[in-house]
Every structure is written in structure tokens, then in C-alpha cells.
Design a protein around this motif. Structure first.
Motif, PDB file in Angstrom:
ATOM      1  N   PHE A 172       0.803  -1.223   0.000  1.00 49.36           N
ATOM      2  CA  PHE A 172       0.000   0.000   0.000  1.00 49.36           C
ATOM      3  C   PHE A 172       0.837   1.276   0.000  1.00 49.36           C
ATOM      4  CE2 PHE A 172      -2.525  -3.332   1.987  1.00 49.36           C
ATOM      5  CZ  PHE A 172      -3.705  -3.258   1.258  1.00 49.36           C
ATOM      6  N   GLY A 173       2.160   1.150  -0.008  1.00 51.71           N
ATOM      7  CA  GLY A 173       3.009   2.331   0.025  1.00 51.71           C
ATOM      8  C   GLY A 173       3.049   3.063  -1.306  1.00 51.71           C
ATOM      9  N   HIS A 174       3.830   4.157  -1.351  1.00 46.81           N
ATOM     10  CA  HIS A 174       3.979   4.926  -2.587  1.00 46.81           C
ATOM     11  C   HIS A 174       4.668   4.095  -3.662  1.00 46.81           C
ATOM     12  CE1 HIS A 174       2.385   8.722  -1.363  1.00 46.81           C
ATOM     13  NE2 HIS A 174       3.203   8.842  -0.335  1.00 46.81           N
ATOM     14  N   ASN A 175       4.192   4.217  -4.890  1.00 47.75           N
ATOM     15  CA  ASN A 175       4.807   3.576  -6.061  1.00 47.75           C
ATOM     16  C   ASN A 175       4.931   2.061  -5.936  1.00 47.75           C
ATOM     17  OD1 ASN A 175       5.282   6.155  -7.280  1.00 47.75           O
ATOM     18  ND2 ASN A 175       7.092   6.395  -5.968  1.00 47.75           N
ATOM     19  N   VAL A 176       3.967   1.430  -5.266  1.00 48.36           N
ATOM     20  CA  VAL A 176       4.044  -0.032  -5.138  1.00 48.36           C
ATOM     21  C   VAL A 176       3.882  -0.718  -6.490  1.00 48.36           C
ATOM     22  CG1 VAL A 176       3.259  -0.122  -2.754  1.00 48.36           C
ATOM     23  CG2 VAL A 176       1.562  -0.116  -4.591  1.00 48.36           C
ATOM     24  N   GLU A 177       3.249  -0.009  -7.454  1.00 50.31           N
ATOM     25  CA  GLU A 177       3.052  -0.612  -8.777  1.00 50.31           C
ATOM     26  C   GLU A 177       4.382  -0.962  -9.435  1.00 50.31           C
ATOM     27  OE1 GLU A 177       1.875   2.217  -7.734  1.00 50.31           O
ATOM     28  OE2 GLU A 177      -0.297   2.338  -8.000  1.00 50.31           O
ATOM     29  N   ASN A 178       5.419  -0.192  -9.120  1.00 54.48           N
ATOM     30  CA  ASN A 178       6.727  -0.416  -9.738  1.00 54.48           C
ATOM     31  C   ASN A 178       7.670  -1.222  -8.851  1.00 54.48           C
ATOM     32  OD1 ASN A 178       5.853   1.296 -11.855  1.00 54.48           O
ATOM     33  ND2 ASN A 178       6.429   3.097 -10.644  1.00 54.48           N
ATOM     34  N   SER A 179       7.141  -1.748  -7.754  1.00 54.27           N
ATOM     35  CA  SER A 179       7.991  -2.464  -6.800  1.00 54.27           C
ATOM     36  C   SER A 179       8.037  -3.952  -7.120  1.00 54.27           C
ATOM     37  CB  SER A 179       7.465  -2.253  -5.380  1.00 54.27           C
ATOM     38  OG  SER A 179       8.112  -3.100  -4.478  1.00 54.27           O
ATOM     39  N   ARG A 180       9.239  -4.518  -7.097  1.00 53.56           N
ATOM     40  CA  ARG A 180       9.393  -5.957  -7.347  1.00 53.56           C
ATOM     41  C   ARG A 180       8.860  -6.788  -6.182  1.00 53.56           C
ATOM     42  NH1 ARG A 180      15.643  -6.535  -8.748  1.00 53.56           N
ATOM     43  NH2 ARG A 180      15.712  -5.116  -6.962  1.00 53.56           N
ATOM     44  N   THR A 181       8.760  -6.135  -5.021  1.00 56.63           N
ATOM     45  CA  THR A 181       8.315  -6.883  -3.843  1.00 56.63           C
ATOM     46  C   THR A 181       6.797  -7.061  -3.792  1.00 56.63           C
ATOM     47  OG1 THR A 181       8.198  -4.844  -2.528  1.00 56.63           O
ATOM     48  CG2 THR A 181      10.277  -6.064  -2.492  1.00 56.63           C
ATOM     49  N   PHE A 182       6.061  -6.289  -4.592  1.00 54.73           N
ATOM     50  CA  PHE A 182       4.593  -6.340  -4.554  1.00 54.73           C
ATOM     51  C   PHE A 182       4.091  -7.749  -4.864  1.00 54.73           C
ATOM     52  CE2 PHE A 182       0.374  -5.908  -6.420  1.00 54.73           C
ATOM     53  CZ  PHE A 182      -0.268  -5.057  -5.538  1.00 54.73           C
ATOM     54  N   ASP A 183       4.463  -8.281  -6.031  1.00 53.67           N
ATOM     55  CA  ASP A 183       4.004  -9.622  -6.427  1.00 53.67           C
ATOM     56  C   ASP A 183       4.610 -10.703  -5.542  1.00 53.67           C
ATOM     57  OD1 ASP A 183       2.360  -8.711  -8.443  1.00 53.67           O
ATOM     58  OD2 ASP A 183       3.923  -8.824  -9.981  1.00 53.67           O
ATOM     59  N   ALA A 184       5.885 -10.536  -5.156  1.00 54.87           N
ATOM     60  CA  ALA A 184       6.533 -11.545  -4.311  1.00 54.87           C
ATOM     61  C   ALA A 184       5.824 -11.654  -2.967  1.00 54.87           C
ATOM     62  CB  ALA A 184       8.006 -11.179  -4.101  1.00 54.87           C
ATOM     63  N   CYS A 185       5.443 -10.506  -2.399  1.00 58.18           N
ATOM     64  CA  CYS A 185       4.736 -10.500  -1.118  1.00 58.18           C
ATOM     65  C   CYS A 185       3.391 -11.211  -1.244  1.00 58.18           C
ATOM     66  CB  CYS A 185       4.549  -9.062  -0.648  1.00 58.18           C
ATOM     67  SG  CYS A 185       3.655  -8.876   0.906  1.00 58.18           S
ATOM     68  N   LEU A 186       2.626 -10.883  -2.288  1.00 59.57           N
ATOM     69  CA  LEU A 186       1.310 -11.502  -2.480  1.00 59.57           C
ATOM     70  C   LEU A 186       1.421 -12.997  -2.732  1.00 59.57           C
ATOM     71  CD1 LEU A 186      -0.859  -9.024  -4.609  1.00 59.57           C
ATOM     72  CD2 LEU A 186      -1.250  -9.782  -2.264  1.00 59.57           C
ATOM     73  N   ASN A 187       2.391 -13.410  -3.519  1.00 60.63           N
ATOM     74  CA  ASN A 187       2.525 -14.835  -3.847  1.00 60.63           C
ATOM     75  C   ASN A 187       2.906 -15.669  -2.626  1.00 60.63           C
ATOM     76  OD1 ASN A 187       1.852 -14.418  -6.536  1.00 60.63           O
ATOM     77  ND2 ASN A 187       3.977 -14.130  -7.187  1.00 60.63           N
ATOM     78  N   THR A 188       3.844 -15.167  -1.829  1.00 55.16           N
ATOM     79  CA  THR A 188       4.223 -15.889  -0.610  1.00 55.16           C
ATOM     80  C   THR A 188       3.047 -15.957   0.350  1.00 55.16           C
ATOM     81  OG1 THR A 188       6.485 -15.074  -0.842  1.00 55.16           O
ATOM     82  CG2 THR A 188       5.879 -15.992   1.287  1.00 55.16           C
ATOM     83  N   MET A 189       2.323 -14.848   0.454  1.00 57.15           N
ATOM     84  CA  MET A 189       1.148 -14.792   1.318  1.00 57.15           C
ATOM     85  C   MET A 189       0.117 -15.838   0.888  1.00 57.15           C
ATOM     86  SD  MET A 189      -1.027 -11.307   2.113  1.00 57.15           S
ATOM     87  CE  MET A 189       0.485 -10.346   2.126  1.00 57.15           C
ATOM     88  N   ALA A 190      -0.143 -15.913  -0.411  1.00 58.81           N
ATOM     89  CA  ALA A 190      -1.127 -16.867  -0.936  1.00 58.81           C
ATOM     90  C   ALA A 190      -0.695 -18.308  -0.670  1.00 58.81           C
ATOM     91  CB  ALA A 190      -1.324 -16.645  -2.432  1.00 58.81           C
ATOM     92  N   THR A 191       0.586 -18.590  -0.845  1.00 59.57           N
ATOM     93  CA  THR A 191       1.108 -19.938  -0.594  1.00 59.57           C
ATOM     94  C   THR A 191       0.892 -20.339   0.855  1.00 59.57           C
ATOM     95  OG1 THR A 191       2.778 -19.734  -2.340  1.00 59.57           O
ATOM     96  CG2 THR A 191       3.179 -21.372  -0.611  1.00 59.57           C
ATOM     97  N   ASP A 221      -5.586  -0.863  -4.854  1.00 59.85           N
ATOM     98  CA  ASP A 221      -7.032  -1.109  -4.823  1.00 59.85           C
ATOM     99  C   ASP A 221      -7.359  -2.569  -5.125  1.00 59.85           C
ATOM    100  OD1 ASP A 221      -7.516   1.656  -4.436  1.00 59.85           O
ATOM    101  OD2 ASP A 221      -7.333   2.001  -6.593  1.00 59.85           O
ATOM    102  N   LEU A 222      -6.465  -3.234  -5.831  1.00 63.32           N
ATOM    103  CA  LEU A 222      -6.729  -4.596  -6.308  1.00 63.32           C
ATOM    104  C   LEU A 222      -6.089  -5.666  -5.439  1.00 63.32           C
ATOM    105  CD1 LEU A 222      -6.107  -3.905 -10.105  1.00 63.32           C
ATOM    106  CD2 LEU A 222      -8.303  -3.976  -8.923  1.00 63.32           C
ATOM    107  N   VAL A 223      -5.492  -5.267  -4.310  1.00 64.28           N
ATOM    108  CA  VAL A 223      -4.778  -6.241  -3.476  1.00 64.28           C
ATOM    109  C   VAL A 223      -5.675  -7.405  -3.040  1.00 64.28           C
ATOM    110  CG1 VAL A 223      -3.634  -6.579  -1.247  1.00 64.28           C
ATOM    111  CG2 VAL A 223      -2.970  -4.672  -2.703  1.00 64.28           C
TER     112      VAL A 223
END
Length: 672
Positions: A172-191, A221-223
Motif C-alpha cells: 500500500f506504500g507509494h509507487n508499489v506498482e513499480n515495486s518488485r516486492t509487490f508480487d513476491a509479497c502476495l505470492n508468498t502470502m497466498a502460498t 485497490d486490487l490487493v
């Protein structure tokens, strides 16, 4: 993968709670299976990485592990002594680095251990399996190679976290759209969330907070929808496992922190919440002083406030006033039933004894030390909490917080408090401002916000915490034409109240009207009444919307009807005193506590309906965990809370500050 324990929990046999299943699977399905054949009576080494060590320690004590034949616990990445006569159990994540370390241990002419039992905490990619198969010297030395699929961290009998302390910053931080950690965080969370359902042998209807329709939604918004999609993808892989359900057996509701911005900062008045909010605790560890037996300086002792402590289990969800009274009663009963204590009491002047007096009498009886240690500890803790409440004037602040939430106070009341209570701590004033901004966002438009912050004597850094709340709300609430910040969630509000007053539904202690929003959401989910505009279901959105899953055909038994509410005398005041049914002793066996409900359900599985899981992205609160215990009793469905972390107010404030600090991170910041 074996589902022996989870089969019992979900589809027949004795009903086991979420916490019980997590522990049993680690001890019996993993460590227990290594006790086979000629290795049945020999001691073994248990080797884990940093994540699996935390998984294990969240569910099991060292004594539990030792009982399963483990004499030594090692870190996978530390230099280890060769023990070629002993077998080793590896419990690790399925990463390339871990597999390389495993093969290094077990390959060559003289491996580190005699035989290896390899267990992975989540699904293993095929390339890693092939990598292991390619080493022909290792294959004969492998006694087992399995996916345990357990990579979450239990925090309670009905709660878990995925250990994503930086989820707010990364999602939810600034410029998360361009962050490599965004997808990695969601994927680990889902696993990790998916392994919860693998452990319990459940297949959920995946509901998520979709928010209101927007023309150009941002990544934040789509998290919830992205996480729902990732979890559904993970669960599809589990369907190929024998005995895994092919039809939905439970409900999962995915929310983000924006659904309730008040719960993380309002003062919660239960014993558990006040311990972690007001006392300087390190996680669940409380440090206190006891009189020295030699008469010297007081000695420091440590105590863990956890499920193994029966008094803690009984009182943790009680209002602090109720907990204090019950502790006084327990101490009085002990003194009355003990002749030596009565002799000590009779030597006094006959005046009414306080809880502290009773504590001193009991402590003077060394032969009963073990019997009263826990009781004396909680008397000490409750006394310290009540002292802090008096010293900082918390009752008045707590009353104002709750009146704001229920629309019974406004700007004049806040301004009056700030002017007359200038000795209030900056943190408490900031928390009040955050509640005020959520309920009355129009009061923070234009230069009104800066004037309020000046009146409260808060710093620009504190002001940033309030402005960062908009990052959690999403792009639908952007700056107005004047450039001011607005937190408005619902333009159709006719009254500035963030909660519907439920005082008439059940009697309440003073300052306990507040309830977290998940309480309403879970009840609506159970009844099939989630708002269609704001919530969607991954499995079959059109068919499932507005239909309670407990009435659909599934592998699990259908939901049992909720018990009828007791008839009670009308309360004389909105804030009249009571002992809430959900706060009664968990050892009273009266059928009201969630533990009691689940215990009785084990003898008749049909009494319990389908489980409900709630996952909050961005951190959960102790009030939300308490609400899940309460709803388990009310709905007769085990309600399990999951989150990225469990946050107390100071931790949550720190994380909000970091949302707009690109040069800061949680590294070095003390969080539990």
C-alpha cells in the motif's frame, strides 16, 4: 501428503480445532512418521531453516519435540557436527538454496547423517524434485520425501499470521506498482494461506472485498482480488491430492485494513489488549519483580502470557474491570479455604482487605508457592494496568473515543479534550486524531487539519500518519479540488457514526461498546448478506452472491442453527455493567466460551457448522481475534482469523509512518 488428522477435523470423528490440528500434524504426521522400522528407538536430529523454525516454535514446545525422539535441533545454514550414526529430519521451505544444502549434507562417501527424512513446508517445484533425483548417492539415504504443506504461524487456537510485517509498506506504500516486492509479497502470502486449508483439508468459497467500482483502480485497490486469485490458483493444485475435497467446505473472506481503520488505534479494554497496549511486553513475555527470598534486592522473573496459563485463558477476553474483580474473588477464595492464610489474615486489624493485601498474605505461605504463583502474577499485572489507567486519565479518553465512534461526540468534544488535557501523551492524542479523521473526515479538509494538529501539539511526522491513512483507503478517495485530504468512505451517511450501537443486543461493561467491523461482516457472510456491490466470490460470483455457503451442498455438514439468545432484563443505561456471555470463564463449562463450544462439538460433530476464515491484509488486532472467539460461540461455526501480522497500536502507528518513507523500512524497528 497425509490428511489423517484433518480428515477427523472436517469430515467426521472427533472435532479438532485449528490449533490442535496444526500441532498434531507437525508432531504426528511429520516427526511421528520418522519413527519407523529399525529407527523406531533411536534419537534423531531435527534440521530447519529460519521460517520453518518459527512455524515449529509457534505450535510446539521443545518437550513435545523431544517426546517424538528428537534430541537435537539444528539450523540448516549453520556449520553442524557430523553425526553419521543418527538419522535426520529436515523440515524446510522448498527453495533452491535449501535443496542444495540438503544434498551437500547427504551426498558423498560419508554423509553428515545416516538417513534423512525430508519434509517441505509448501508445494515443491518439479525442477527441485528432479534436482534431488539426479544425485544418485543421496537417493538411497532418503527415508521419506513429502510435502507437509504447513507454512503458517499459529498465534492462538483460532488465529494465525503469514509473518509479513512489511505488508502495509510493500502493498500500500507509494509507487508499489513499480515495486518488485509487490508480487513476491502476495505470492508468498497466498502460498502460506493455502497451506492452512491443506492442513485442515478444507476447500473454501473465496470471498474478497472488491470495493466500489472505479474507472482506473491502482494496484493497491486490487490487493484483495489479486490475493483471492493467487489463493484459488494454489488450491487448484491441492485438488489432485487424494482425499482433498472437490467441493467447497468452508468460507474465506479476504479484507484489507481499510475496512476498519479504527480497530487498530482505539483503546480496547479487555485484559489481553491492555496488557499489550499499556505494558512494556516483548511479544507475550512479561518481566516483573518478586521479593528476594534472601531479603536483598527484588528478583526479576519472566512470564509467558499464553494458552498454557489457565488464568490467562480464562481472563484474556474479559473487560479489565471484570478481570480485576475475578482475580480478587480467586484470591479471597484461596485465603478463605486455607487455614494458614486465615491465621495470617486474623493477625491484621480486621479492616477489609484489598487484592494487594490478599496477595501479600498468600506470598507469605511458601508451601503454597506453586499453587499461587500464576494467581499472584495476574494480580500484579491487573494492578499495574489499573494504576496506569488512573495515572494517564485513560477512562476519559476512552469514553471520548467510543462516543466519537458511535456518533455521540463531535468536534467540540475533541477540541475541549485537547485544550484541557494537554498532558495526554502524543501517542494517545494521535490515536484520538486518527479516530476523529475517520469519523469526521470533513474536519480535516483545507487548513483545518493543521490547526487541529497544532492544538494537539503533534509533530509533522505524526500528521503524516493521518495523511497516510488515505493510502489504505485507495484511489477512490483522492485529494479534493482544494488539495485537502479526505477519508470519506460513504457519501450517504446521515450521521457521523462509524458503528451501529449494539448496546441493546447485549449488556455491556462501561467502555466496551466498541466492536470491530469484522463482527458485522462475518455475521453477514454467515447469513448470505454481504453487500453485492462491495464483495465478490471467486468460485461462482453470480450463483454464490447473497447465498450463505452453509446451506449449499458440500463435504462438510450443514450449519447448525445458532442458539437462541437468553432473555435479559433491559439495561438501565447504554453503558451499564455486565459480565458478557462471551467473557465467562473458559473453564466454567457453561457452553458460552468458544473453547467450550468446540470441546462439546468434539462429542457431536454435527453441532458445528462450516468453518469461516477471515484474512486481513495489513495486520489484525486483538479485538478482531476476540471477535472471532465470540462469533464461534454465537454462530456455532469455528471462526479463524488470519492476517499478515498481529499488531498492537504502537506497531501499527510505526507501520503507517513507513508508508510514505521510501528511505525507511522495518529493519531495525522493534516490532514484537
Amino acid at each position: 501428503m497425509s490428511f489423517s488428522d484433518s480428515d477427523l477435523s472436517s469430515h467426521g470423528g472427533d472435532y479438532k480445532t485449528f490449533g490442535q490440528i496444526s500441532r498434531d500434524r507437525l508432531l504426528n504426521e511429520m516427526l511421528g512418521t520418522a519413527k519407523t522400522g529399525d529407527s523406531k528407538s533411536t534419537w534423531k536430529v531435527l534440521i530447519m531453516d529460519k521460517v520453518t523454525l518459527k512455524v515449529m516454535s509457534s505450535s510446539c514446545k521443545m518437550a513435545d519435540i523431544t517426546d517424538q525422539g528428537v534430541s537435537l535441533v539444528e539450523d540448516l545454514f549453520r556449520r553442524r557436527q557430523p553425526l553419521p550414526s543418527m538419522d535426520a529430519i529436515y523440515f524446510v521451505q522448498p527453495s533452491k538454496e535449501n535443496v542444495i544444502m540438503f544434498l551437500s549434507d547427504m551426498s558423498g562417501r560419508v554423509p553428515l547423517y545416516k538417513k534423512a527424512y525430508l519434509f517441505f513446508s509448501s508445494p515443491v517445484p518439479k525442477e527441485l524434485i528432479n534436482h534431488i533425483k539426479c544425485d544418485t548417492s543421496v537417493l538411497p539415504r532418503i527415508g521419506a520425501l513429502r510435502e507437509v504443506n504447513l507454512e503458517y504461524f499459529p498465534i492462538d487456537s483460532q488465529g494465525f499470521v503469514t509473518d509479513h510485517e512489511r505488508a502495509l509498506e510493500e502493498l500500500f506504500g507509494h509507487n508499489v506498482e513499480n515495486s518488485r516486492t509487490f508480487d513476491a509479497c502476495l505470492n508468498t502470502m497466498a502460498t502460506r494461506i493455502s497451506t492452512v486449508f491443506a492442513s485442515l483439508n478444507e476447500l473454501p468459497n473465496v470471498w474478497y472485498h472488491a470495493g466500489k467500482a472505479k474507472d482506473s483502480p491502482q494496484a493497491r485497490d486490487l490487493v484483495p482480488s489479486k490475493l483471492a486469485t493467487a489463493i484459488s490458483s494454489c488450491l487448484m493444485k491441492y485438488k489432485s491430492i487424494p482425499n482433498f475435497p472437490q467441493k467447497e467446505t468452508c468460507d474465506l473472506l479476504i479484507l484489507n485494513r481499510s475496512v476498519d481503520l479504527i480497530a487498530p488505534v482505539i483503546h480496547e479494554w479487555t485484559y489481553d489488549a491492555m496488557c499489550h497496549d499499556l505494558l512494556d511486553m516483548d511479544g507475550n513475555k512479561y518481566v516483573y519483580e518478586v521479593p528476594s527470598q534472601s531479603g536483598g534486592q527484588p528478583e526479576k522473573k519472566e512470564a509467558l502470557l499464553e494458552n498454557q496459563d489457565p488464568i490467562w485463558l480464562e481472563l484474556r477476553h474479559s473487560h479489565i474491570a471484570d478481570a480485576s474483580e475475578r482475580l480478587h474473588e480467586k484470591m479471597t477464595n484461596f485465603v478463605n479455604k486455607n487455614k494458614a492464610a486465615q491465621a495470617q489474615r486474623s493477625s491484621r486489624d480486621g479492616s477489609e482487605l484489598t487484592t494487594r493485601d490478599l496477595q501479600k498474605i498468600v506470598q507469605a505461605l511458601p508451601q503454597y508457592g506453586e499453587q499461587v504463583d500464576k494467581l499472584s502474577l495476574h494480580v500484579e499485572i491487573a494492578g499495574k494496568i489499573n494504576k496506569i489507567i488512573r495515572e494517564i486519565g485513560l477512562r476519559e479518553l476512552g469514553q471520548l473515543e467510543q462516543d466519537l465512534v458511535f456518533g455521540d461526540a463531535g468536534a467540540k468534544d475533541v477540541i475541549s479534550f485537547l485544550r484541557t488535557k494537554q498532558d495526554a501523551t502524543p501517542e494517545n492524542k494521535l490515536r484520538l486524531m486518527m479516530i476523529f479523521a475517520t469519523v469526521y473526515p470533513e474536519r480535516f479538509e483545507g487548513d483545518k487539519a493543521s490547526k487541529l494538529m497544532q492544538l494537539a501539539k503533534l509533530s509533522p511526522v505524526d500528521m503524516k500518519v493521518i495523511s497516510n491513512m488515505k493510502l489504505l483507503v485507495g484511489s477512490s478517495e483522492s485529494k479534493s479540488s482544494s488539495g485537502s485530504f479526505s477519508l470519506k468512505f460513504d457519501g450517504q451517511k446521515t450521521k457521523n457514526a462509524a458503528r451501529k450501537d449494539r448496546t441493546g443486543e447485549e449488556e455491556t461493561w462501561q467502555l466496551s461498546r466498541f466492536y470491530p467491523m469484522i463482527e458485522e461482516l462475518v455475521e453477514n457472510l454467515s447469513k448470505g448478506e454481504l453487500p453485492k456491490r462491495e464483495y465478490a466470490c471467486m468460485n461462482d460470483p453470480q450463483a454464490n452472491q447473497g447465498v450463505p455457503s452453509s446451506n449449499t451442498k458440500s463435504v462438510r455438514k450443514s450449519q447448525a442453527p445458532a442458539p437462541q439468545a437468553e432473555k435479559k432484563a433491559p439495561a438501565q443505561s447504554m453503558r451499564s455493567r455486565r459480565t458478557a456471555t462471551w467473557a465467562r470463564s473458559q473453564h466454567s463449562d457453561d457452553g458460552y466460551s468458544s473453547d467450550s463450544v468446540l470441546k462439546h462439538a468434539s462429542s457431536d460433530f454435527r453441532k458445528m457448522g462450516q468453518r469461516i476464515f477471515v484474512f486481513i491484509i495489513g495486520g489484525a488486532t486483538r479485538s478482531e481475534l476476540r471477535a472471532c472467539h465470540k462469533l464461534t460461540t454465537k454462530l456455532r461455526r469455528e471462526v479463524i482469523l488470519g492476517s499478515t501480522s498481529l499488531d498492537d497500536p504502537p506497531q501499527y502507528l510505526t507501520k503507517l509512518k513507513l508508508l510514505s518513507e521510501s528511505d525507511l523500512s522495518l529493519e531495525g524497528v522493534r516490532i514484537m
